[in-house]
Design a protein around this motif. Structure first.
Motif, PDB file in Angstrom:
ATOM      1  N   GLY A 164      -8.210   6.707   0.075  1.00  0.00           N
ATOM      2  CA  GLY A 164      -8.274   5.362   0.626  1.00  0.00           C
ATOM      3  C   GLY A 164      -6.916   4.816   0.997  1.00  0.00           C
ATOM      4  N   SER A 165      -5.939   4.937   0.103  1.00  0.00           N
ATOM      5  CA  SER A 165      -4.609   4.409   0.372  1.00  0.00           C
ATOM      6  C   SER A 165      -3.926   5.152   1.510  1.00  0.00           C
ATOM      7  CB  SER A 165      -3.746   4.476  -0.893  1.00  0.00           C
ATOM      8  OG  SER A 165      -4.218   3.575  -1.866  1.00  0.00           O
ATOM      9  N   VAL A 166      -4.106   6.469   1.558  1.00  0.00           N
ATOM     10  CA  VAL A 166      -3.516   7.250   2.649  1.00  0.00           C
ATOM     11  C   VAL A 166      -4.112   6.825   3.986  1.00  0.00           C
ATOM     12  CG1 VAL A 166      -3.302   9.554   3.643  1.00  0.00           C
ATOM     13  CG2 VAL A 166      -2.951   9.219   1.187  1.00  0.00           C
ATOM     14  N   LYS A 167      -5.434   6.646   4.016  1.00  0.00           N
ATOM     15  CA  LYS A 167      -6.096   6.237   5.253  1.00  0.00           C
ATOM     16  C   LYS A 167      -5.616   4.860   5.694  1.00  0.00           C
ATOM     17  CE  LYS A 167     -10.762   5.594   7.204  1.00  0.00           C
ATOM     18  NZ  LYS A 167     -10.599   6.542   8.310  1.00  0.00           N
TER      19      LYS A 167
ATOM     20  N   VAL B 125       0.846  -1.194   0.000  1.00  0.00           N
ATOM     21  CA  VAL B 125       0.000   0.000   0.000  1.00  0.00           C
ATOM     22  C   VAL B 125       0.881   1.245   0.000  1.00  0.00           C
ATOM     23  CG1 VAL B 125      -1.810   1.268   1.211  1.00  0.00           C
ATOM     24  CG2 VAL B 125      -1.799  -1.239   1.250  1.00  0.00           C
ATOM     25  N   LEU B 126       0.725   2.069  -1.023  1.00  0.00           N
ATOM     26  CA  LEU B 126       1.505   3.292  -1.144  1.00  0.00           C
ATOM     27  C   LEU B 126       0.799   4.446  -0.443  1.00  0.00           C
ATOM     28  CD1 LEU B 126       3.858   4.914  -2.447  1.00  0.00           C
ATOM     29  CD2 LEU B 126       2.345   5.234  -4.434  1.00  0.00           C
ATOM     30  N   ASN B 127       1.546   5.194   0.342  1.00  0.00           N
ATOM     31  CA  ASN B 127       1.025   6.396   0.983  1.00  0.00           C
ATOM     32  C   ASN B 127       1.056   7.522  -0.043  1.00  0.00           C
ATOM     33  OD1 ASN B 127       0.154   8.270   2.870  1.00  0.00           O
ATOM     34  ND2 ASN B 127       2.200   8.599   3.728  1.00  0.00           N
ATOM     35  N   ASP B 128       0.045   7.549  -0.896  1.00  0.00           N
ATOM     36  CA  ASP B 128       0.023   8.454  -2.039  1.00  0.00           C
ATOM     37  C   ASP B 128      -0.875   9.651  -1.751  1.00  0.00           C
ATOM     38  OD1 ASP B 128      -0.020   9.721  -4.440  1.00  0.00           O
ATOM     39  OD2 ASP B 128      -0.900   8.074  -5.586  1.00  0.00           O
ATOM     40  N   PRO B 129      -0.299  10.838  -1.554  1.00  0.00           N
ATOM     41  CA  PRO B 129      -1.139  12.008  -1.256  1.00  0.00           C
ATOM     42  C   PRO B 129      -2.014  12.431  -2.419  1.00  0.00           C
ATOM     43  CG  PRO B 129       1.152  12.660  -1.629  1.00  0.00           C
ATOM     44  CD  PRO B 129       1.127  11.157  -1.581  1.00  0.00           C
ATOM     45  N   ASN B 130      -1.732  11.927  -3.626  1.00  0.00           N
ATOM     46  CA  ASN B 130      -2.529  12.282  -4.796  1.00  0.00           C
ATOM     47  C   ASN B 130      -3.678  11.313  -5.039  1.00  0.00           C
ATOM     48  OD1 ASN B 130      -0.860  14.519  -5.534  1.00  0.00           O
ATOM     49  ND2 ASN B 130       0.645  13.069  -6.334  1.00  0.00           N
TER      50      ASN B 130
END
Length: 318
Positions: free
Chosen positions: A79-82, A70-75
């Protein structure tokens, strides 16, 4: 259609590379999980409002656990950030059974796997399967810089003769080159690509320009920019006997929801296939990244979350 969900626990979390969480999932009881084939993904339910798709990155022969990257993608849409920020070891979550829209071709004699960034995740399960089948393959992993990606040590240990790393800052000789890999045209070669949209489009378009037919170029998008605007049109639901008008800034899914017709959706970007519905009359304006070119040309199904209509009226099987 009711989707059966599975309760799993996060048995391990390891942060790797530049903001990537590698999660191991298992049943709390320790019982076997549903079997999956290389290229499969699951839906992860994040609270009440998010459903996101993640490729299964482990060896499909492992019956007791699934692995995600899971990438911590701010863009991303959140969902992925959460998930990256909140999901911890020991946490209980709900997932779907595996689905596979990105399978390995059984008749492929040679395979090139190209993963850009977090797009490496489905390629790992493919590499394990191809190795177990004794089939030749190359695994190309493209990242911005050495150490930015996940699974690098595992790939070196498990596939030392097949894995090739490409770093954006590594000089021209180290960059991924479709021309070097895809030419001359090889009728026995199948190409698989996953990663950021721009990277995927570049690889796919290069392969097509070198005369690789669509049946030899395989891909799976998990996010995409999509334009859902256009001229207004009418949609008639043959089963529900309901007609709705879809405005210039509206989508079919939203128009149907306002009329009380529920459509199962997940990505809402035309990449997951959850909302694919049969078209009985009319001509869709396909905006998705899920259907193949052949499926689009048939005009008998469409993604309701993003696609529109070229005709004034569509009749769909809902």
């Amino acid at each position: 259609m009711t989707i059966k969900l599975i309760d799993v626990v996060i048995t391990a979390r390891e942060d790797q590379g530049a903001g990537i969480a590698v999660l191991e999932l298992a049943r709390p009881s320790g019982d076997e999980l549903p079997r999956f084939d290389a290229g499969a993904h699951i839906d992860v339910h994040i609270g009440d409002n998010f459903i996101r798709q993640y490729s299964l990155s482990g060896n499909s022969e492992n019956k007791n656990s699934y692995r995600l990257g899971v990438l911590n993608d701010p863009n991303s849409r959140g969902g992925s950030v959460k998930l990256y920020q909140e999901f911890k070891k020991g946490q209980l979550i709900k997932i779907s059974e595996p689905r596979n829209h990105f399978p390995l071709a059984a008749d492929a004699k040679k395979t090139i796997l190209a993963g850009g960034g977090i797009g490496i995740t489905p390629m790992i399960s493919m590499a394990y399967t191809l190795r177990s089948q004794g089939k030749p393959f190359e695994l190309h992993y493209c990242t911005r810089t050495k150490g930015a990606g996940a699974f690098e040590l595992e790939l070196l240990q498990e596939f030392p003769e097949q894995v090739i790393f490409h770093y954006d800052d590594g000089g021209d000789e180290q960059l991924f080159s479709p021309e070097k890999l895809f030419l001359p045209y090889d009728a026995d070669l199948h190409i698989y690509v996953c990663g950021p949209t721009g990277f995927m489009d570049w690889v796919i378009n290069n392969a097509k320009s070198y005369n690789y037919p669509s049946e030899q170029v395989h891909f799976e998008y998990f996010s995409a920019d999509v334009d859902v605007t256009g001229d207004a049109f009418e949609v008639y639901c043959a089963i529900s006997d309901i007609t709705v008008s879809v405005g210039e800034e509206d989508t079919i899914v939203r128009a149907l929801a306002a009329a009380g017709v529920k459509v199962d959706v997940s990505c809402e970007e035309g990449v997951c296939g959850t909302c694919i519905t049969d078209v009985l009359e009319g001509e869709p304006d396909h905006r998705d990244h899920f259907l193949t070119e052949e499926e689009r040309s048939d005009n008998d199904q469409m993604a309701l979350c993003c696609s529109r209509a070229k005709s004034k009226r569509l009749v769909i099987d809902l």
